[in-house]
Design a protein around this motif. Sequence first.
Motif, PDB file in Angstrom:
ATOM      1  N   VAL A  52       0.840  -1.201   0.000  1.00 43.83           N
ATOM      2  CA  VAL A  52       0.000   0.000   0.000  1.00 43.83           C
ATOM      3  C   VAL A  52       0.872   1.247   0.000  1.00 43.83           C
ATOM      4  CG1 VAL A  52      -1.661   1.329   1.357  1.00 43.83           C
ATOM      5  CG2 VAL A  52      -2.013  -1.112   1.006  1.00 43.83           C
ATOM      6  N   THR A  53       1.924   1.263   0.787  1.00 46.11           N
ATOM      7  CA  THR A  53       2.844   2.398   0.797  1.00 46.11           C
ATOM      8  C   THR A  53       3.478   2.576  -0.576  1.00 46.11           C
ATOM      9  OG1 THR A  53       3.302   1.994   3.140  1.00 46.11           O
ATOM     10  CG2 THR A  53       4.844   3.402   1.948  1.00 46.11           C
ATOM     11  N   ALA A  54       3.879   1.471  -1.191  1.00 41.09           N
ATOM     12  CA  ALA A  54       4.459   1.542  -2.533  1.00 41.09           C
ATOM     13  C   ALA A  54       3.468   2.123  -3.529  1.00 41.09           C
ATOM     14  CB  ALA A  54       4.906   0.149  -2.986  1.00 41.09           C
ATOM     15  N   MET A  55       2.218   1.717  -3.412  1.00 41.16           N
ATOM     16  CA  MET A  55       1.205   2.228  -4.331  1.00 41.16           C
ATOM     17  C   MET A  55       1.053   3.733  -4.194  1.00 41.16           C
ATOM     18  SD  MET A  55      -1.645  -0.853  -4.332  1.00 41.16           S
ATOM     19  CE  MET A  55      -2.628   0.008  -3.183  1.00 41.16           C
ATOM     20  N   VAL A  56       1.056   4.229  -2.979  1.00 40.16           N
ATOM     21  CA  VAL A  56       0.921   5.670  -2.754  1.00 40.16           C
ATOM     22  C   VAL A  56       2.115   6.409  -3.344  1.00 40.16           C
ATOM     23  CG1 VAL A  56       0.891   7.475  -0.983  1.00 40.16           C
ATOM     24  CG2 VAL A  56      -0.544   5.450  -0.723  1.00 40.16           C
ATOM     25  N   VAL A  57       3.306   5.924  -3.077  1.00 40.88           N
ATOM     26  CA  VAL A  57       4.513   6.595  -3.556  1.00 40.88           C
ATOM     27  C   VAL A  57       4.591   6.542  -5.077  1.00 40.88           C
ATOM     28  CG1 VAL A  57       7.035   6.524  -3.568  1.00 40.88           C
ATOM     29  CG2 VAL A  57       5.784   6.275  -1.422  1.00 40.88           C
ATOM     30  N   ILE A  58       4.356   5.379  -5.657  1.00 37.79           N
ATOM     31  CA  ILE A  58       4.473   5.219  -7.100  1.00 37.79           C
ATOM     32  C   ILE A  58       3.379   5.998  -7.824  1.00 37.79           C
ATOM     33  CG2 ILE A  58       4.360   3.545  -8.989  1.00 37.79           C
ATOM     34  CD1 ILE A  58       5.649   1.545  -6.989  1.00 37.79           C
ATOM     35  N   ALA A  59       2.219   6.072  -7.236  1.00 33.78           N
ATOM     36  CA  ALA A  59       1.110   6.779  -7.870  1.00 33.78           C
ATOM     37  C   ALA A  59       1.270   8.293  -7.804  1.00 33.78           C
ATOM     38  CB  ALA A  59      -0.203   6.358  -7.216  1.00 33.78           C
ATOM     39  N   GLY A  60       2.321   8.785  -7.235  1.00 37.82           N
ATOM     40  CA  GLY A  60       2.554  10.210  -7.243  1.00 37.82           C
ATOM     41  C   GLY A  60       2.907  10.781  -5.900  1.00 37.82           C
ATOM     42  N   GLY A  61       2.976   9.953  -4.915  1.00 37.83           N
ATOM     43  CA  GLY A  61       3.369  10.415  -3.590  1.00 37.83           C
ATOM     44  C   GLY A  61       2.272  11.207  -2.921  1.00 37.83           C
ATOM     45  N   TRP A  62       2.649  11.831  -1.848  1.00 36.66           N
ATOM     46  CA  TRP A  62       1.714  12.663  -1.111  1.00 36.66           C
ATOM     47  C   TRP A  62       1.714  14.033  -1.760  1.00 36.66           C
ATOM     48  CZ3 TRP A  62       4.709   8.879   0.914  1.00 36.66           C
ATOM     49  CH2 TRP A  62       4.073   7.931   1.676  1.00 36.66           C
ATOM     50  N   PRO A  63       0.566  14.529  -2.202  1.00 39.77           N
ATOM     51  CA  PRO A  63       0.506  15.794  -2.918  1.00 39.77           C
ATOM     52  C   PRO A  63       1.166  16.927  -2.142  1.00 39.77           C
ATOM     53  CG  PRO A  63      -1.637  14.721  -2.893  1.00 39.77           C
ATOM     54  CD  PRO A  63      -0.727  13.934  -1.985  1.00 39.77           C
ATOM     55  N   GLY A  64       1.952  17.732  -2.865  1.00 41.00           N
ATOM     56  CA  GLY A  64       2.566  18.902  -2.274  1.00 41.00           C
ATOM     57  C   GLY A  64       3.758  18.617  -1.389  1.00 41.00           C
ATOM     58  N   ARG A  65       4.234  17.394  -1.363  1.00 41.92           N
ATOM     59  CA  ARG A  65       5.359  17.050  -0.478  1.00 41.92           C
ATOM     60  C   ARG A  65       6.513  16.521  -1.304  1.00 41.92           C
ATOM     61  NH1 ARG A  65       3.149  15.894   5.281  1.00 41.92           N
ATOM     62  NH2 ARG A  65       1.137  16.799   4.952  1.00 41.92           N
ATOM     63  N   GLY A  66       7.631  17.187  -1.192  1.00 46.04           N
ATOM     64  CA  GLY A  66       8.837  16.694  -1.836  1.00 46.04           C
ATOM     65  C   GLY A  66       8.891  16.996  -3.316  1.00 46.04           C
ATOM     66  N   ASN A  67      10.105  16.960  -3.831  1.00 46.18           N
ATOM     67  CA  ASN A  67      10.277  17.169  -5.259  1.00 46.18           C
ATOM     68  C   ASN A  67      10.391  15.824  -5.964  1.00 46.18           C
ATOM     69  OD1 ASN A  67      12.959  16.250  -5.004  1.00 46.18           O
ATOM     70  ND2 ASN A  67      13.673  18.298  -4.479  1.00 46.18           N
ATOM     71  N   ALA A  68      10.578  15.884  -7.278  1.00 49.53           N
ATOM     72  CA  ALA A  68      10.599  14.653  -8.072  1.00 49.53           C
ATOM     73  C   ALA A  68      11.733  13.721  -7.651  1.00 49.53           C
ATOM     74  CB  ALA A  68      10.714  14.998  -9.546  1.00 49.53           C
ATOM     75  N   SER A  69      12.903  14.270  -7.349  1.00 51.23           N
ATOM     76  CA  SER A  69      14.021  13.395  -6.973  1.00 51.23           C
ATOM     77  C   SER A  69      13.781  12.739  -5.612  1.00 51.23           C
ATOM     78  CB  SER A  69      15.345  14.158  -6.966  1.00 51.23           C
ATOM     79  OG  SER A  69      15.339  15.171  -5.992  1.00 51.23           O
ATOM     80  N   GLU A  70      13.142  13.461  -4.681  1.00 51.96           N
ATOM     81  CA  GLU A  70      12.808  12.869  -3.380  1.00 51.96           C
ATOM     82  C   GLU A  70      11.779  11.759  -3.550  1.00 51.96           C
ATOM     83  OE1 GLU A  70      11.539  16.341  -1.296  1.00 51.96           O
ATOM     84  OE2 GLU A  70      13.494  16.677  -0.385  1.00 51.96           O
ATOM     85  N   LEU A  71      10.787  11.982  -4.421  1.00 55.57           N
ATOM     86  CA  LEU A  71       9.773  10.948  -4.660  1.00 55.57           C
ATOM     87  C   LEU A  71      10.395   9.724  -5.325  1.00 55.57           C
ATOM     88  CD1 LEU A  71       6.686  13.043  -5.786  1.00 55.57           C
ATOM     89  CD2 LEU A  71       7.005  11.820  -3.634  1.00 55.57           C
ATOM     90  N   ALA A  72      11.312   9.958  -6.270  1.00 56.53           N
ATOM     91  CA  ALA A  72      11.983   8.835  -6.931  1.00 56.53           C
ATOM     92  C   ALA A  72      12.797   8.028  -5.921  1.00 56.53           C
ATOM     93  CB  ALA A  72      12.871   9.340  -8.060  1.00 56.53           C
TER      94      ALA A  72
ATOM     95  N   HIS B  88       2.331   0.839 -14.125  1.00 54.25           N
ATOM     96  CA  HIS B  88       3.585   1.592 -14.036  1.00 54.25           C
ATOM     97  C   HIS B  88       4.760   0.716 -14.468  1.00 54.25           C
ATOM     98  CE1 HIS B  88       1.642   4.962 -12.057  1.00 54.25           C
ATOM     99  NE2 HIS B  88       0.966   4.066 -11.375  1.00 54.25           N
ATOM    100  N   GLU B  89       5.146   0.873 -15.720  1.00 55.33           N
ATOM    101  CA  GLU B  89       6.170   0.010 -16.298  1.00 55.33           C
ATOM    102  C   GLU B  89       7.518   0.121 -15.577  1.00 55.33           C
ATOM    103  OE1 GLU B  89       8.395  -0.897 -20.542  1.00 55.33           O
ATOM    104  OE2 GLU B  89       6.830   0.618 -20.452  1.00 55.33           O
ATOM    105  N   LYS B  90       7.937   1.330 -15.230  1.00 54.50           N
ATOM    106  CA  LYS B  90       9.237   1.491 -14.565  1.00 54.50           C
ATOM    107  C   LYS B  90       9.252   0.779 -13.214  1.00 54.50           C
ATOM    108  CE  LYS B  90      10.670   5.834 -16.647  1.00 54.50           C
ATOM    109  NZ  LYS B  90      11.027   7.233 -16.405  1.00 54.50           N
ATOM    110  N   ALA B  91       8.171   0.900 -12.475  1.00 51.36           N
ATOM    111  CA  ALA B  91       8.088   0.226 -11.176  1.00 51.36           C
ATOM    112  C   ALA B  91       8.089  -1.282 -11.370  1.00 51.36           C
ATOM    113  CB  ALA B  91       6.832   0.667 -10.430  1.00 51.36           C
ATOM    114  N   ARG B  92       7.378  -1.754 -12.393  1.00 55.25           N
ATOM    115  CA  ARG B  92       7.319  -3.192 -12.664  1.00 55.25           C
ATOM    116  C   ARG B  92       8.704  -3.737 -12.993  1.00 55.25           C
ATOM    117  NH1 ARG B  92       3.649  -3.198 -16.493  1.00 55.25           N
ATOM    118  NH2 ARG B  92       5.111  -3.043 -18.203  1.00 55.25           N
ATOM    119  N   VAL B  93       9.424  -3.048 -13.874  1.00 55.99           N
ATOM    120  CA  VAL B  93      10.762  -3.497 -14.263  1.00 55.99           C
ATOM    121  C   VAL B  93      11.692  -3.511 -13.052  1.00 55.99           C
ATOM    122  CG1 VAL B  93      12.801  -2.874 -15.627  1.00 55.99           C
ATOM    123  CG2 VAL B  93      10.528  -2.813 -16.674  1.00 55.99           C
ATOM    124  N   ALA B  94      11.650  -2.453 -12.258  1.00 56.04           N
ATOM    125  CA  ALA B  94      12.515  -2.380 -11.074  1.00 56.04           C
ATOM    126  C   ALA B  94      12.186  -3.489 -10.086  1.00 56.04           C
ATOM    127  CB  ALA B  94      12.367  -1.010 -10.407  1.00 56.04           C
TER     128      ALA B  94
END
Length: 107
Positions: A13-33, A81-87
């Motif tokens: 569930v945590t992975a789904m939240v992060v991969i789906a775009g993270g928590w809105p308004g928190r962190g930049n793209a590199s932090e989310l990645a 999410h292809e990138k998440a699947r491959v990883a």
Amino acid sequence: MNKSSRSITIVIVTAMVVIAGGWPGRGNASELAAAEGKVLDLAAAEVIKKFEGASCEQLKARQEEPPTMARKAAIALLRKHEKARVAFIDRIAAPVLNKMIECGMAP
């Protein structure tokens, strides 16, 4: 739901939240990645632990069980999410397939 299933569900569930775009308004793209990578590592570690810690009989029995809601959600997420699947597959493929071969479960 046993303790192992609960922990796997929480990680997924945590992975789904992060991969789906993270928590809105928190962190930049590199932090989310970075967070996505950490969550995928945790999820992969849980899957590997589940396979390595189970007997062949347990794995075969689990294969017969209907998928849980968490598993269905994780599979849907990985399909989307292809990138998440491959990883994720890159992290779990060798240990999971080795165990499946040992147990006579590989095609």
